[in-house]
Design a protein around this motif. Structure first.
Motif, short mmCIF file in Angstrom:
data_model
loop_
_atom_site.label_atom_id
_atom_site.label_comp_id
_atom_site.label_asym_id
_atom_site.label_seq_id
_atom_site.Cartn_x
_atom_site.Cartn_y
_atom_site.Cartn_z
N VAL A 365 4.60 13.73 2.30
CA VAL A 365 3.34 13.12 2.73
C VAL A 365 2.62 12.54 1.51
O VAL A 365 2.47 13.21 0.49
N GLY A 366 2.19 11.31 1.61
CA GLY A 366 1.48 10.65 0.52
C GLY A 366 2.37 10.01 -0.53
O GLY A 366 1.86 9.42 -1.48
N GLN A 367 3.68 10.12 -0.36
CA GLN A 367 4.58 9.54 -1.35
C GLN A 367 4.44 8.01 -1.34
O GLN A 367 4.38 7.40 -0.28
N SER A 368 4.38 7.42 -2.53
CA SER A 368 4.22 5.98 -2.74
C SER A 368 2.84 5.47 -2.37
O SER A 368 2.60 4.25 -2.39
N TYR A 369 1.90 6.35 -2.03
CA TYR A 369 0.54 5.90 -1.74
C TYR A 369 -0.07 5.19 -2.94
O TYR A 369 -0.79 4.21 -2.78
N GLU A 370 0.21 5.73 -4.15
CA GLU A 370 -0.40 5.13 -5.34
C GLU A 370 0.01 3.67 -5.49
O GLU A 370 -0.80 2.82 -5.89
N LEU A 371 1.26 3.35 -5.14
CA LEU A 371 1.71 1.96 -5.23
C LEU A 371 0.92 1.06 -4.30
O LEU A 371 0.39 0.02 -4.70
N TYR A 372 0.78 1.48 -3.05
CA TYR A 372 0.12 0.64 -2.06
C TYR A 372 -1.40 0.60 -2.28
O TYR A 372 -2.03 -0.43 -2.03
N VAL A 373 -1.98 1.70 -2.76
CA VAL A 373 -3.42 1.73 -2.99
C VAL A 373 -3.79 0.80 -4.15
O VAL A 373 -4.73 -0.01 -4.05
N ILE A 374 -3.07 0.90 -5.26
CA ILE A 374 -3.35 0.03 -6.40
C ILE A 374 -3.10 -1.43 -6.03
O ILE A 374 -3.88 -2.33 -6.38
N ALA A 375 -2.01 -1.67 -5.32
CA ALA A 375 -1.71 -3.04 -4.90
C ALA A 375 -2.80 -3.58 -3.98
O ALA A 375 -3.21 -4.74 -4.10
N ALA A 376 -3.30 -2.74 -3.06
CA ALA A 376 -4.36 -3.18 -2.15
C ALA A 376 -5.62 -3.57 -2.92
O ALA A 376 -6.24 -4.60 -2.64
N ALA A 377 -5.99 -2.75 -3.92
CA ALA A 377 -7.19 -3.05 -4.70
C ALA A 377 -7.02 -4.34 -5.49
O ALA A 377 -7.93 -5.18 -5.53
N VAL A 378 -5.85 -4.51 -6.11
CA VAL A 378 -5.63 -5.69 -6.95
C VAL A 378 -5.50 -6.95 -6.08
O VAL A 378 -6.07 -8.00 -6.39
N VAL A 379 -4.76 -6.86 -5.00
CA VAL A 379 -4.64 -8.00 -4.08
C VAL A 379 -6.01 -8.38 -3.54
O VAL A 379 -6.30 -9.56 -3.30
N GLY A 380 -6.87 -7.37 -3.37
CA GLY A 380 -8.21 -7.63 -2.86
C GLY A 380 -9.19 -8.18 -3.87
O GLY A 380 -10.36 -8.37 -3.55
N GLY A 381 -8.73 -8.44 -5.11
CA GLY A 381 -9.59 -9.09 -6.08
C GLY A 381 -10.09 -8.22 -7.20
O GLY A 381 -10.88 -8.68 -8.04
N THR A 382 -9.68 -6.96 -7.27
CA THR A 382 -10.13 -6.09 -8.36
C THR A 382 -9.34 -6.41 -9.62
O THR A 382 -8.12 -6.51 -9.58
N SER A 383 -10.06 -6.56 -10.73
CA SER A 383 -9.44 -6.97 -12.00
C SER A 383 -9.20 -5.75 -12.88
O SER A 383 -10.08 -4.90 -13.04
#
Length: 441
Positions: A365-383
């Motif tokens: 449970v939660g495996q690879s969440y860090e990949l998708y969470v960081i990607a979501a923030a960066v894709v959403g415009g976070t620098s």
């Protein structure tokens, strides 16, 4: 009819010439072009998978399932925005979700009935477990934040160590075995037919959303006039209101198009002495699932913290220029510590959604969440340079990433293939951000 006061230039300002090009009209609406582009990208992704699947992908059941799966990642992404804005990173979010999910399972299946004497009939047992999980998330997040802010260890190293060590704790807690059998009330947090607010409440929530959009537009216009700021054209205000309300109504209608399973609906209808529908079946709309409602609440609170509270302003000030923030008297260490405490709380909420959907917890449970969470923030415009980030953008980024993962899974692509696509998207998003910053400088 356009109000003369609305079109008159503010005192001391020169009214720019009217622009009639498409780009000029879009500029007058003041729409965030990056968010608008992401909405278009999300629509293109969904349409592409629908074409590839022969029209089977874009169905109410699939879209509601996609939204539920994206909710956990989106909840954590709202916190990751503040972490990255403050020039830090948190790689431990997936492991923390795993250990808290396992804690929820052990609390309700073992520790609470056998150690604390709280059996299945104990009132609000699920709420007590949820509170303990949130407390655990805040504690772990605070510990990591203290090491980063006060001891000075880089966040990459601290959270990388957390990623490895916390994942190991999951195995020690469960002895390598999955746990199941959560409180029925707790399971509702995971969504499903019974874990939804129903058709009537969905329409009420949509109506409240439309009213909120109109009120925000009117209040924004009043504030602009109060401080002599340039006003948007009336046609732009009306267009934004109509499009926003139309989007809310469309989402609500799509959620209510998702119906309860026939057998379950018939049993509940018979129990409550409902009459049959004219079609001879039981048609019960599920409405918004609880994970989506939780996500909406978290997004509103996080956006309020980031844009309306002193804490959010301090985070953005520190990310923009740490030295200037300290010289301005901001307690930067305490600010960084609070961002990681908040991150732990959000991980606990995401863990509740994940464990409730599974009716328990497993080792992954939660495996690879860090990949998708960081990607979501960066894709959403976070620098990654700090100081720039958007809470709504991160939520939209989470849906973009999850739509890719869900669509690929729907087409039969395995998990490694999904990770390949997610990694490529992350590299492209960071490269695009770097290109924009270089061009701007």
């Amino acid at each position: 009819m356009t109000n003369v006061a609305d079109t008159a230039p503010a005192s001391g300002q020169v009214q720019p010439p009217a622009r009639t090009s498409i780009r000029g009209l879009i500029a007058q609406t003041e729409i965030d072009l990056r968010l608008f582009g992401m909405l278009l990208a999300l629509g293109v992704i969904l349409l592409t998978f629908n074409i590839l699947s022969g029209g089977k992908f874009f169905q109410p059941t699939n879209m509601v399932t996609l939204a539920v799966q994206a909710s956990g990642v989106a909840v954590i992404a709202t916190g990751m925005v503040l972490v990255i804005v403050s020039r830090n990173i948190d790689l431990s979010v997936g492991s923390l979700v795993g250990v808290i999910a396992m804690t929820y399972a052990l609390l309700m299946t073992d520790w609470m009935p056998n150690i604390l004497g709280m059996g299945p009939d104990f009132p609000f047992r699920w709420l007590i477990a949820l509170g303990l999980g949130i407390g655990l998330g805040a504690l772990v997040g605070g510990l990591q934040g203290f090491i980063i802010a006060y001891i000075g260890v880089p966040s990459f190293i601290v959270t990388l160590g957390g990623l490895l060590s916390i994942r190991g704790v999951v195995w020690y807690l469960s002895s390598g075995a999955a746990r199941s059998g959560l409180d029925p009330n707790f399971q509702l947090i995971g969504g499903g037919a019974q874990g939804s607010i129903g058709g009537t409440l969905t329409w009420i929530l949509a109506l409240v959303g439309c009213v909120a959009i109109v009120v925000l537009l009117l209040n924004g216009r009043r504030q602009r006039r109060r401080f002599d700021f340039p006003l948007r054209p009336v046609w732009a205000e009306v267009m934004l209101g109509v499009l926003g309300c139309a989007a809310v109504v469309a989402v609500a209608a799509f959620a209510n198009a998702n119906l309860w399973p026939q057998g379950l609906a018939a049993r509940i209808a018979a129990r409550d002495n409902w009459g049959p529908t004219p079609e001879g079946g039981w048609q019960i709309p599920t409405g918004f699932p609880y994970p989506m409602v939780l996500l909406l609440g978290v997004t509103l609170v996080m956006a309020w913290l980031a844009t309306r509270r002193r804490f959010g302003r301090y985070v953005y000030a520190y990310g923009g220029n740490p030295d200037a923030a300290e010289l301005a008297g901001i307690n930067t260490r305490w600010t960084i510590l609070k961002t990681f405490v908040l991150m732990g709380i959000l991980c606990a909420i995401a863990a509740a959604i994940a464990s409730a959907r599974l009716n328990g917890a497993t080792l992954d449970v939660g495996q690879s969440y860090e990949l998708y969470v960081i990607a979501a923030a960066v894709v959403g415009g976070t620098s990654f340079a700090g100081g720039i980030g958007s809470i709504p953008g991160a939520v939209l980024g989470a849906f973009v990433m999850q739509s890719l993962a869900y669509g690929l899974s729907f087409m039969g692509v395995n998990s490694p293939g999904q990770n390949v696509v997610a990694g490529i998207v992350l590299i492209i998003a960071v490269g695009f951000d770097t290109f924009n910053r270089r061009r701007g400088s």
